[in-house]
Design a protein around this motif. Structure first.
Motif, PDB file in Angstrom:
ATOM      1  N   GLN A 201       9.403  -1.756 -14.272  1.00 14.18           N
ATOM      2  CA  GLN A 201       8.286  -2.919 -14.610  1.00 14.18           C
ATOM      3  C   GLN A 201       6.621  -2.466 -13.634  1.00 14.18           C
ATOM      4  O   GLN A 201       6.561  -2.075 -13.097  1.00 14.18           O
ATOM      5  N   LYS A 202       5.984  -2.567 -15.205  1.00 17.81           N
ATOM      6  CA  LYS A 202       4.462  -1.903 -14.189  1.00 17.81           C
ATOM      7  C   LYS A 202       3.144  -3.653 -13.825  1.00 17.81           C
ATOM      8  O   LYS A 202       3.502  -3.854 -15.103  1.00 17.81           O
ATOM      9  N   ILE A 203       3.578  -3.751 -12.361  1.00 21.53           N
ATOM     10  CA  ILE A 203       2.821  -5.178 -12.699  1.00 21.53           C
ATOM     11  C   ILE A 203       1.793  -4.697 -12.138  1.00 21.53           C
ATOM     12  O   ILE A 203       1.637  -4.231 -11.342  1.00 21.53           O
ATOM     13  N   VAL A 204       0.981  -6.082 -12.311  1.00 19.50           N
ATOM     14  CA  VAL A 204      -0.190  -6.003 -11.927  1.00 19.50           C
ATOM     15  C   VAL A 204       0.045  -7.115 -10.437  1.00 19.50           C
ATOM     16  O   VAL A 204       0.319  -8.187 -11.264  1.00 19.50           O
ATOM     17  N   LEU A 205      -0.551  -7.269  -9.756  1.00 17.72           N
ATOM     18  CA  LEU A 205      -0.417  -7.922  -8.818  1.00 17.72           C
ATOM     19  C   LEU A 205      -1.796  -8.880  -8.810  1.00 17.72           C
ATOM     20  O   LEU A 205      -2.581  -7.968  -7.991  1.00 17.72           O
ATOM     21  N   ILE A 206      -1.416 -10.029  -7.781  1.00 22.48           N
ATOM     22  CA  ILE A 206      -2.543 -10.973  -8.227  1.00 22.48           C
ATOM     23  C   ILE A 206      -3.235 -11.569  -7.283  1.00 22.48           C
ATOM     24  O   ILE A 206      -2.066 -12.661  -6.589  1.00 22.48           O
ATOM     25  N   ASP A 207      -4.932 -11.454  -6.590  1.00 19.55           N
ATOM     26  CA  ASP A 207      -4.675 -12.833  -4.885  1.00 19.55           C
ATOM     27  C   ASP A 207      -6.019 -12.830  -5.272  1.00 19.55           C
ATOM     28  O   ASP A 207      -7.370 -11.902  -6.616  1.00 19.55           O
ATOM     29  N   ASP A 208      -6.729 -13.703  -4.380  1.00 23.21           N
ATOM     30  CA  ASP A 208      -8.044 -14.282  -4.751  1.00 23.21           C
ATOM     31  C   ASP A 208      -9.374 -13.118  -3.818  1.00 23.21           C
ATOM     32  O   ASP A 208     -10.038 -13.035  -4.440  1.00 23.21           O
ATOM     33  N   VAL A 209      -8.583 -12.896  -2.608  1.00 27.84           N
ATOM     34  CA  VAL A 209      -9.564 -11.824  -2.167  1.00 27.84           C
ATOM     35  C   VAL A 209      -8.573 -11.046  -1.452  1.00 27.84           C
ATOM     36  O   VAL A 209      -7.738 -10.806  -0.986  1.00 27.84           O
ATOM     37  N   LEU A 210      -9.353  -9.544  -0.624  1.00 27.69           N
ATOM     38  CA  LEU A 210      -8.739  -8.810  -0.227  1.00 27.69           C
ATOM     39  C   LEU A 210      -9.632  -8.660   0.487  1.00 27.69           C
ATOM     40  O   LEU A 210     -10.693  -7.868   0.705  1.00 27.69           O
ATOM     41  N   THR A 211      -9.053  -7.806   1.959  1.00 32.90           N
ATOM     42  CA  THR A 211      -9.515  -7.926   2.870  1.00 32.90           C
ATOM     43  C   THR A 211      -9.008  -6.578   3.629  1.00 32.90           C
ATOM     44  O   THR A 211      -9.722  -5.372   3.522  1.00 32.90           O
ATOM     45  N   THR A 212      -8.447  -6.261   4.059  1.00 30.27           N
ATOM     46  CA  THR A 212      -7.865  -4.932   4.675  1.00 30.27           C
ATOM     47  C   THR A 212      -6.490  -4.809   3.827  1.00 30.27           C
ATOM     48  O   THR A 212      -5.865  -3.262   4.117  1.00 30.27           O
ATOM     49  N   GLY A 213      -5.871  -5.841   3.217  1.00 31.17           N
ATOM     50  CA  GLY A 213      -5.147  -5.380   2.330  1.00 31.17           C
ATOM     51  C   GLY A 213      -3.375  -5.699   2.169  1.00 31.17           C
ATOM     52  O   GLY A 213      -2.647  -5.129   2.173  1.00 31.17           O
ATOM     53  N   ALA A 214      -3.424  -6.059   3.900  1.00 27.21           N
ATOM     54  CA  ALA A 214      -2.149  -6.113   4.251  1.00 27.21           C
ATOM     55  C   ALA A 214      -0.702  -7.669   3.980  1.00 27.21           C
ATOM     56  O   ALA A 214       0.115  -7.386   3.504  1.00 27.21           O
ATOM     57  N   THR A 215      -1.337  -8.375   3.244  1.00 30.79           N
ATOM     58  CA  THR A 215      -0.422  -9.117   2.769  1.00 30.79           C
ATOM     59  C   THR A 215      -0.209  -8.306   1.567  1.00 30.79           C
ATOM     60  O   THR A 215       1.178  -8.454   0.741  1.00 30.79           O
ATOM     61  N   LEU A 216      -1.297  -7.254   0.428  1.00 30.56           N
ATOM     62  CA  LEU A 216      -1.385  -7.004  -1.169  1.00 30.56           C
ATOM     63  C   LEU A 216      -0.096  -6.171  -0.800  1.00 30.56           C
ATOM     64  O   LEU A 216       0.731  -6.104  -1.567  1.00 30.56           O
ATOM     65  N   GLY A 217      -0.547  -5.096   0.307  1.00 32.10           N
ATOM     66  CA  GLY A 217       0.852  -4.171   0.620  1.00 32.10           C
ATOM     67  C   GLY A 217       2.151  -4.428   0.532  1.00 32.10           C
ATOM     68  O   GLY A 217       2.580  -4.053   0.035  1.00 32.10           O
ATOM     69  N   GLU A 218       1.758  -5.410   1.533  1.00 38.79           N
ATOM     70  CA  GLU A 218       3.426  -5.871   1.588  1.00 38.79           C
ATOM     71  C   GLU A 218       4.035  -6.091   0.093  1.00 38.79           C
ATOM     72  O   GLU A 218       5.017  -6.380   0.276  1.00 38.79           O
ATOM     73  N   CYS A 219       3.736  -6.820  -0.267  1.00 38.89           N
ATOM     74  CA  CYS A 219       3.748  -7.352  -1.286  1.00 38.89           C
ATOM     75  C   CYS A 219       4.383  -6.122  -2.449  1.00 38.89           C
ATOM     76  O   CYS A 219       5.248  -6.367  -3.176  1.00 38.89           O
ATOM     77  N   ALA A 220       3.338  -5.580  -2.416  1.00 41.44           N
ATOM     78  CA  ALA A 220       3.714  -4.221  -3.277  1.00 41.44           C
ATOM     79  C   ALA A 220       4.400  -3.095  -2.479  1.00 41.44           C
ATOM     80  O   ALA A 220       5.643  -2.583  -3.464  1.00 41.44           O
TER      81      ALA A 220
END
Length: 244
Positions: A201-220
């Motif tokens: 799957q080609k996934i688009v990950l959604i959040d409200d704010v990106l700061t350092t990207g730690a949370t989004l990076g872990e989810c990715a």
């Protein structure tokens, strides 16, 4: 039918006039910003880093330019796009939505995000929001990232797995953490929902704010580990960091 709806809307506005999502001033329509707040937002537009979406002060030339941080340490996701910079002007807007129960802004935010992330969404198979821990969700009563994901999905006509990811432990707030502390804080904190197959799957990950990207990076990283073909990131606000 239109006349009844228009009459009801007029009557409702007379009793509860629509207010600016950011400052609370009266506006013409629900889910809108006043001219002053709209003009104060710094919308992210080219040129920006193709990997993390960080805006450039000067156009470096070339369509695939990366910022110094992404060249030194590429993010786990492929591309990130943001609507506006998260700064003193946009902070009240996001805090009202995130903590102040101002949920009427979600449809407008979804439109803005769908426009900013059009190139990501046109290729996507699935939209997935960053999750809240169940105790934090119980206290707040809603996951702002899930509301944004659903709004983006409606605008883009893409399926949404609103609970596709789970937060396994309640991590402490990261506001005063360093970049490395944020990574350690969220490491191993997420899991893919049992039964959700993201293979290929080609996934688009959604959040409200990106700061350092730690949370989004872990989810990715988690989604890629579970077989996702690609992960892109779409956020409402993007913190502007000093480049190394």
């Amino acid at each position: 039918m239109w006349q009844v709806s228009h009459w009801f809307r007029t009557a409702l506005d007379a009793v509860l006039p629509p207010l600016c999502l950011c400052c609370g001033a009266q506006v013409a329509e629900p889910g809108a910003l006043c001219g002053r707040c709209w003009g104060s937002l710094r919308f992210v537009s080219a040129p920006f880093c193709q990997a993390c979406g960080h805006p450039f002060d000067v156009d470096p030339g070339g369509a695939e330019c990366l910022c110094g941080r992404c060249m030194a340490e590429p993010p786990a996701w492929r591309r990130a796009r943001a609507v506006f910079c998260y700064d003193d002007a946009s902070k009240p807007l996001l805090l009202r939505f995130k903590h102040g129960d101002r949920l009427e802004g979600a449809p407008a935010f979804g439109r803005w995000m769908a426009r900013a992330g059009a190139e990501l969404l046109v290729e996507s198979d699935l939209i997935v929001p960053v999750p809240l821990h169940r105790w934090r969700l119980l206290a707040r009563r809603y996951n702002q990232a899930a509301l944004l994901a659903l709004a983006v999905g409606r605008e883009a006509g893409r399926p949404v797995a609103a609970d596709g990811l789970r937060r396994l432990r309640r991590t402490p707030p990261q506001g005063h953490f360093s970049r490395e502390e944020r990574r350690k804080n969220v490491k191993g904190a997420f899991a893919v929902k049992p039964g959700l197959d993201v293979t290929g799957q080609k996934i688009v990950l959604i959040d409200d704010v990106l700061t350092t990207g730690a949370t989004l990076g872990e989810c990715a990283r988690l989604l890629l580990k579970n077989g996702a073909a690609t992960v892109d990131v779409l956020i409402l606000g993007r913190v502007v960091l000093s480049q190394p």
